[in-house]
Design a protein around this motif. Structure first.
Motif, PDB file in Angstrom:
ATOM      1  N   LEU A 109       0.829  -1.204   0.000  1.00  0.00           N
ATOM      2  CA  LEU A 109       0.000   0.000   0.000  1.00  0.00           C
ATOM      3  C   LEU A 109       0.869   1.261   0.000  1.00  0.00           C
ATOM      4  CD1 LEU A 109      -3.036   0.568  -0.001  1.00  0.00           C
ATOM      5  CD2 LEU A 109      -2.973   0.609   2.497  1.00  0.00           C
ATOM      6  N   CYS A 110       1.911   1.268   0.822  1.00  0.00           N
ATOM      7  CA  CYS A 110       2.811   2.432   0.873  1.00  0.00           C
ATOM      8  C   CYS A 110       3.547   2.628  -0.450  1.00  0.00           C
ATOM      9  CB  CYS A 110       3.820   2.262   2.011  1.00  0.00           C
ATOM     10  SG  CYS A 110       3.138   2.524   3.662  1.00  0.00           S
ATOM     11  N   PHE A 111       4.026   1.555  -1.039  1.00  0.00           N
ATOM     12  CA  PHE A 111       4.695   1.676  -2.334  1.00  0.00           C
ATOM     13  C   PHE A 111       3.741   2.216  -3.400  1.00  0.00           C
ATOM     14  CE2 PHE A 111       8.037  -1.592  -1.046  1.00  0.00           C
ATOM     15  CZ  PHE A 111       9.064  -0.653  -1.019  1.00  0.00           C
ATOM     16  N   GLY A 112       2.465   1.797  -3.335  1.00  0.00           N
ATOM     17  CA  GLY A 112       1.496   2.307  -4.292  1.00  0.00           C
ATOM     18  C   GLY A 112       1.191   3.778  -4.096  1.00  0.00           C
ATOM     19  N   MET A 113       1.159   4.230  -2.856  1.00  0.00           N
ATOM     20  CA  MET A 113       0.851   5.626  -2.552  1.00  0.00           C
ATOM     21  C   MET A 113       2.041   6.554  -2.808  1.00  0.00           C
ATOM     22  SD  MET A 113      -1.247   5.268   1.024  1.00  0.00           S
ATOM     23  CE  MET A 113      -3.018   4.949   1.049  1.00  0.00           C
ATOM     24  N   TYR A 114       3.258   6.013  -2.741  1.00  0.00           N
ATOM     25  CA  TYR A 114       4.472   6.817  -2.904  1.00  0.00           C
ATOM     26  C   TYR A 114       5.340   6.166  -3.986  1.00  0.00           C
ATOM     27  CZ  TYR A 114       2.922   8.791   1.553  1.00  0.00           C
ATOM     28  OH  TYR A 114       2.182   9.395   2.560  1.00  0.00           O
ATOM     29  N   PRO A 115       4.953   6.307  -5.262  1.00  0.00           N
ATOM     30  CA  PRO A 115       5.642   5.601  -6.355  1.00  0.00           C
ATOM     31  C   PRO A 115       7.114   5.968  -6.500  1.00  0.00           C
ATOM     32  CG  PRO A 115       4.096   7.250  -7.207  1.00  0.00           C
ATOM     33  CD  PRO A 115       3.821   7.114  -5.753  1.00  0.00           C
ATOM     34  N   GLU A 116       7.510   7.174  -6.052  1.00  0.00           N
ATOM     35  CA  GLU A 116       8.914   7.557  -6.173  1.00  0.00           C
ATOM     36  C   GLU A 116       9.819   6.642  -5.344  1.00  0.00           C
ATOM     37  OE1 GLU A 116       7.118  10.403  -3.003  1.00  0.00           O
ATOM     38  OE2 GLU A 116       6.479   9.207  -4.744  1.00  0.00           O
ATOM     39  N   TYR A 117       9.333   6.207  -4.185  1.00  0.00           N
ATOM     40  CA  TYR A 117      10.118   5.292  -3.355  1.00  0.00           C
ATOM     41  C   TYR A 117      10.046   3.864  -3.900  1.00  0.00           C
ATOM     42  CZ  TYR A 117       9.778   9.321  -0.251  1.00  0.00           C
ATOM     43  OH  TYR A 117       9.832  10.592   0.272  1.00  0.00           O
ATOM     44  N   GLN A 118       8.922   3.522  -4.487  1.00  0.00           N
ATOM     45  CA  GLN A 118       8.792   2.213  -5.112  1.00  0.00           C
ATOM     46  C   GLN A 118       9.832   2.045  -6.220  1.00  0.00           C
ATOM     47  OE1 GLN A 118       5.536  -0.381  -7.763  1.00  0.00           O
ATOM     48  NE2 GLN A 118       4.868   1.462  -6.685  1.00  0.00           N
ATOM     49  N   PHE A 205       4.932   8.015   4.629  1.00  0.00           N
ATOM     50  CA  PHE A 205       5.928   7.009   4.291  1.00  0.00           C
ATOM     51  C   PHE A 205       7.167   7.731   3.773  1.00  0.00           C
ATOM     52  CE2 PHE A 205       7.373   3.806   0.957  1.00  0.00           C
ATOM     53  CZ  PHE A 205       8.008   2.979   1.864  1.00  0.00           C
ATOM     54  N   TYR A 206       8.288   7.599   4.488  1.00  0.00           N
ATOM     55  CA  TYR A 206       9.488   8.371   4.180  1.00  0.00           C
ATOM     56  C   TYR A 206      10.708   7.533   4.570  1.00  0.00           C
ATOM     57  CZ  TYR A 206      12.676  12.424   4.081  1.00  0.00           C
ATOM     58  OH  TYR A 206      13.711  13.299   3.794  1.00  0.00           O
ATOM     59  N   PRO A 207      11.175   6.648   3.676  1.00  0.00           N
ATOM     60  CA  PRO A 207      12.278   5.736   4.016  1.00  0.00           C
ATOM     61  C   PRO A 207      13.561   6.420   4.450  1.00  0.00           C
ATOM     62  CG  PRO A 207      11.169   5.040   1.999  1.00  0.00           C
ATOM     63  CD  PRO A 207      10.624   6.388   2.330  1.00  0.00           C
ATOM     64  N   ASP A 208      13.762   7.685   4.054  1.00  0.00           N
ATOM     65  CA  ASP A 208      14.984   8.385   4.454  1.00  0.00           C
ATOM     66  C   ASP A 208      15.085   8.589   5.963  1.00  0.00           C
ATOM     67  OD1 ASP A 208      15.596   8.461   1.822  1.00  0.00           O
ATOM     68  OD2 ASP A 208      15.604  10.631   1.601  1.00  0.00           O
ATOM     69  N   HIS A 209      14.021   8.305   6.693  1.00  0.00           N
ATOM     70  CA  HIS A 209      14.115   8.301   8.161  1.00  0.00           C
ATOM     71  C   HIS A 209      15.219   7.358   8.637  1.00  0.00           C
ATOM     72  CE1 HIS A 209       9.679   9.702   8.610  1.00  0.00           C
ATOM     73  NE2 HIS A 209      10.484  10.693   8.944  1.00  0.00           N
ATOM     74  N   PHE A 210      15.575   6.363   7.790  1.00  0.00           N
ATOM     75  CA  PHE A 210      16.509   5.329   8.227  1.00  0.00           C
ATOM     76  C   PHE A 210      17.861   5.408   7.523  1.00  0.00           C
ATOM     77  CE2 PHE A 210      12.373   3.961   9.542  1.00  0.00           C
ATOM     78  CZ  PHE A 210      12.615   3.537  10.837  1.00  0.00           C
ATOM     79  N   LEU A 211      18.157   6.598   7.000  1.00  0.00           N
ATOM     80  CA  LEU A 211      19.521   6.850   6.578  1.00  0.00           C
ATOM     81  C   LEU A 211      20.443   6.787   7.801  1.00  0.00           C
ATOM     82  CD1 LEU A 211      18.901   9.820   4.118  1.00  0.00           C
ATOM     83  CD2 LEU A 211      19.749   7.536   3.492  1.00  0.00           C
ATOM     84  N   PRO A 212      21.667   6.326   7.664  1.00  0.00           N
ATOM     85  CA  PRO A 212      22.554   6.160   8.830  1.00  0.00           C
ATOM     86  C   PRO A 212      22.669   7.404   9.710  1.00  0.00           C
ATOM     87  CG  PRO A 212      23.523   5.125   6.906  1.00  0.00           C
ATOM     88  CD  PRO A 212      22.300   5.840   6.421  1.00  0.00           C
ATOM     89  N   ASP A 213      22.778   8.582   9.100  1.00  0.00           N
ATOM     90  CA  ASP A 213      22.914   9.811   9.890  1.00  0.00           C
ATOM     91  C   ASP A 213      21.647  10.087  10.698  1.00  0.00           C
ATOM     92  OD1 ASP A 213      25.446  10.229   8.980  1.00  0.00           O
ATOM     93  OD2 ASP A 213      24.897  11.713   7.459  1.00  0.00           O
ATOM     94  N   GLU A 214      20.486   9.791  10.122  1.00  0.00           N
ATOM     95  CA  GLU A 214      19.225  10.010  10.833  1.00  0.00           C
ATOM     96  C   GLU A 214      19.086   9.037  12.001  1.00  0.00           C
ATOM     97  OE1 GLU A 214      16.956  12.453  10.269  1.00  0.00           O
ATOM     98  OE2 GLU A 214      18.416  13.238   8.853  1.00  0.00           O
ATOM     99  N   VAL A 215      19.476   7.805  11.772  1.00  0.00           N
ATOM    100  CA  VAL A 215      19.393   6.791  12.833  1.00  0.00           C
ATOM    101  C   VAL A 215      20.275   7.174  14.016  1.00  0.00           C
ATOM    102  CG1 VAL A 215      19.875   4.380  13.420  1.00  0.00           C
ATOM    103  CG2 VAL A 215      18.789   4.944  11.228  1.00  0.00           C
ATOM    104  N   ARG A 216      21.473   7.654  13.723  1.00  0.00           N
ATOM    105  CA  ARG A 216      22.403   8.021  14.801  1.00  0.00           C
ATOM    106  C   ARG A 216      21.869   9.148  15.673  1.00  0.00           C
ATOM    107  NH1 ARG A 216      26.585   6.550  11.031  1.00  0.00           N
ATOM    108  NH2 ARG A 216      26.453   8.592  10.009  1.00  0.00           N
ATOM    109  N   LYS A 217      21.038  10.024  15.105  1.00  0.00           N
ATOM    110  CA  LYS A 217      20.526  11.185  15.856  1.00  0.00           C
ATOM    111  C   LYS A 217      19.381  10.815  16.798  1.00  0.00           C
ATOM    112  CE  LYS A 217      19.753  13.805  12.207  1.00  0.00           C
ATOM    113  NZ  LYS A 217      19.398  14.973  11.367  1.00  0.00           N
ATOM    114  N   ARG A 218      18.750   9.667  16.574  1.00  0.00           N
ATOM    115  CA  ARG A 218      17.554   9.314  17.344  1.00  0.00           C
ATOM    116  C   ARG A 218      17.883   8.491  18.580  1.00  0.00           C
ATOM    117  NH1 ARG A 218      15.099   8.441  12.372  1.00  0.00           N
ATOM    118  NH2 ARG A 218      15.613   6.236  12.475  1.00  0.00           N
ATOM    119  N   HIS A 219      16.986   8.567  19.546  1.00  0.00           N
ATOM    120  CA  HIS A 219      17.087   7.702  20.720  1.00  0.00           C
ATOM    121  C   HIS A 219      16.909   6.256  20.271  1.00  0.00           C
ATOM    122  CE1 HIS A 219      16.168   5.809  24.569  1.00  0.00           C
ATOM    123  NE2 HIS A 219      16.653   6.893  25.155  1.00  0.00           N
ATOM    124  N   ILE A 220      17.627   5.340  20.895  1.00  0.00           N
ATOM    125  CA  ILE A 220      17.611   3.945  20.481  1.00  0.00           C
ATOM    126  C   ILE A 220      16.208   3.326  20.569  1.00  0.00           C
ATOM    127  CG2 ILE A 220      18.222   3.115  22.792  1.00  0.00           C
ATOM    128  CD1 ILE A 220      19.872   0.917  21.402  1.00  0.00           C
TER     129      ILE A 220
END
Length: 287
Positions: A109-118, A205-220
């Motif tokens: 469903l997310c891939f269908g709604m956000y074709p650029e990420y698909q 739906f925004y997969p860039d939330h899980f870029l390495p730099d973004e992950v490092r900034k967040r609480h575990i």
């Protein structure tokens, strides 16, 4: 069964056995349990036949989990009883069946709604696996970094268990509050995963939330789709493999289309999180 279990959890008047035992739900529960037990017994019988057939030869690269457990029990009968064996298989089945279905459906469903990420995910799959669909090896799945980011953001938006309940073993301080021992503590994973303090696009739906730099900034513990700590899900590694394998096979063959965006979805919750009106998407053969 999930609906019945959730209703009994959410409706206090269903809690006492003397009331629950006279409800139609009790009759339905007994029927469902009987069917599930029959299903598990069939699995054990098939395992016995399979292991007898392959007793003096090799399976190959794949040995079913049920066969591994059954072989262990035959060699160590004092470790696990027959009843425990059936209960373990029931846990494996019920924990995997509905959960994998829901997450994979939300992912489409997310891939269908956000074709650029698909399209970015498809490009990555083709760069690793090639232009034509074919069986996928485990080491190839591990190379699909962007697909893994997509899957994580699906589970962020739609955690399979939107709420978990914990019981503190002792008093402890949480900010300005003291949580007393034995209190019922409900944690809303759903709201933690959409907290604007930790997520750039919390409701989309925004997969860039899980870029390495973004992950490092967040609480575990800002991302806990499988819970965490000693009560965390023991099947998360297997689940990740199965989900990526499923998505690879679909995306190699089909283009997914869906209307709207994630905030347009109406959700409902029982034991798990689900869309109120189903997973409305369209599949087109990919050229």
């Amino acid at each position: 069964m999930y609906n019945i279990a959730f209703n009994r959890l959410a409706k206090p008047w269903w809690h006492p056995n003397f009331i629950y035992n006279i409800l139609p739900a009790r009759v339905a529960t007994d029927e469902i349990v009987e069917n599930l037990n029959g299903f598990i017994k069939e699995i054990i019988i098939e395992s016995w036949k399979r292991r007898k057939m392959f007793k003096n030869s090799k399976y190959g690269n794949f040995i079913p989990v049920v066969d591994r457990l059954a072989s262990y029990i035959e060699k160590n009968p004092d470790d696990i009883s027959s009843e425990d064996f059936m209960n373990h298989l029931m846990t494996l089945f019920t924990a995997a069946f509905d959960t994998l279905t829901i997450v994979s459906s939300f992912a489409l469903l997310c891939f269908g709604m956000y074709p650029e990420y698909q399209e970015k995910a498809v490009e990555e799959i083709r760069s690793v696996i090639g232009e034509s669909p074919r069986p996928i090896a485990l080491d190839e799945l591990n190379k699909l970094i962007y697909l893994d980011m997509c899957l994580k953001d699906v589970m962020r938006l739609f955690p399979i268990a939107p709420f978990i309940i914990r019981r503190p073993l002792s008093d402890f301080s949480l900010g300005k509050w003291v949580i007393p021992k034995e209190a019922a503590l409900l944690v809303s994973i759903y709201h933690v995963h959409r907290d604007e303090r930790y997520w750039k696009c919390p409701y989309h739906f925004y997969p860039d939330h899980f870029l390495p730099d973004e992950v490092r900034k967040r609480h575990i513990f800002a991302f806990v789709p499988f819970s965490a700590g000693p009560r965390g899900c023991i099947g998360k590694t297997l689940a990740n493999v199965v989900l990526k394998l499923f998505l690879c096979n679909v995306l190699q063959r089909y283009e997914i289309e869906a209307d709207g965006k994630v905030p347009d979805l109406e959700l409902r919750s029982d034991i798990s999180l689900r869309p109120k009106y189903g997973y409305n998407c369209r599949l087109k053969k990919r050229m």
